[in-house]
Scaffold this active site. Sequence first.
Site, PDB file in Angstrom:
ATOM      1  N   GLU A  46     -67.447  -9.134  -0.182  1.00 12.81           N
ATOM      2  CA  GLU A  46     -68.176 -10.192  -0.878  1.00 12.81           C
ATOM      3  C   GLU A  46     -67.329 -11.463  -1.022  1.00 12.81           C
ATOM      4  OE1 GLU A  46     -70.329  -6.607  -1.312  1.00 12.81           O
ATOM      5  OE2 GLU A  46     -68.246  -6.990  -1.863  1.00 12.81           O
ATOM      6  N   HIS A  74     -76.157  -0.666  -9.885  1.00  8.95           N
ATOM      7  CA  HIS A  74     -77.267  -1.285  -9.150  1.00  8.95           C
ATOM      8  C   HIS A  74     -78.341  -1.809 -10.099  1.00  8.95           C
ATOM      9  CE1 HIS A  74     -75.356   1.398  -6.210  1.00  8.95           C
ATOM     10  NE2 HIS A  74     -75.805   0.556  -5.284  1.00  8.95           N
TER      11      HIS A  74
END
Length: 325
Positions: free
Chosen positions: A60, A130
């Site tokens: 990321e 998540h």
Amino acid sequence: MIKMNMLQAVNNALVTAMEADETAMVFGEDVGHFGGVFRATSHLQEKFGKARCFNTPLTEQGIIGFANGLASQGSTAIAEIQFADYIFPAFDQIVNETAKFRYRSGGQFTCGSLTIRTPYGGGIAGGLYHSQSPEAFFAHIPGMKIVVPRNPYQAKGLLLASIRDDNPVLFMEPKRLYRASVGEVPEEDYELPLGKADVISQGSDITVLAWGAQVEVVEKAVEMASSDGISCEVIDLRSILPWDVETVCQSVEKTGRLLVSHEAPLTGGFASEISATVQERCFLNLESPISRVCGLDTPYPLAHEKEYMPDHLKIYEAIKHSVNY
């Protein structure tokens, strides 16, 4: 107008943007042939080729570092972070480079053509890694915008406006609504204004404020309150940064009460910033304390997701408490 779910609206916006701007590129983990983990980028690589829609390594920090460079040399960069929970390795790139690049260069360089898309929020039994809603972390950083749509129509119009805005934008998509939210969406190109809240319904007793997936939850609570004779004004904030102070304060001056709801934990959530500002601006208009109905101050729990979520029943009780204060 055609019927779309939120995923289709996002995909349609990306196609529209890439057709209109040949410098626009979409990249991230698995966004190419696979079409992304949620299929938001389906068929983009087929349509525009591997040079304009491509997979990145699982890094990321690298994705956003690359995106900053791409945007700073003039391309329209549309980066996907697969889940908002995974955005933290890129935190330094976003807050110290993306948001500050124009300022630190005295306006000579900018990352303004960068849009970061990421799915956020709970309600899908995704567990602690998540399901998070990290919007407040980034709201503390001047130099970028944060946008959250609530339905397919908003998603397409706000995403196109974000891609074309001359500031970097963090575009947070409520994953719980990807396939659950279906609505009429114009086939043609259109934009919705950033930084402008949407007053969904007028009311006189209390202002109820939310964004993203939480708007639907709020509307359910408001429907229950209306059967008790309570008139609620419902506002979708849409943009967290900048947020529409004037629209919210005008509403609170009229109703005398405010309830803010978001999925993120209560402490340090963006509802705190809204509450502080409204208290400063509307103190003499307030008939009761500002109410916050938010997630719990715990890591996001898988087994106790229903207890964690600020659901319509919690909001309904808070509305009644505020009106009867």
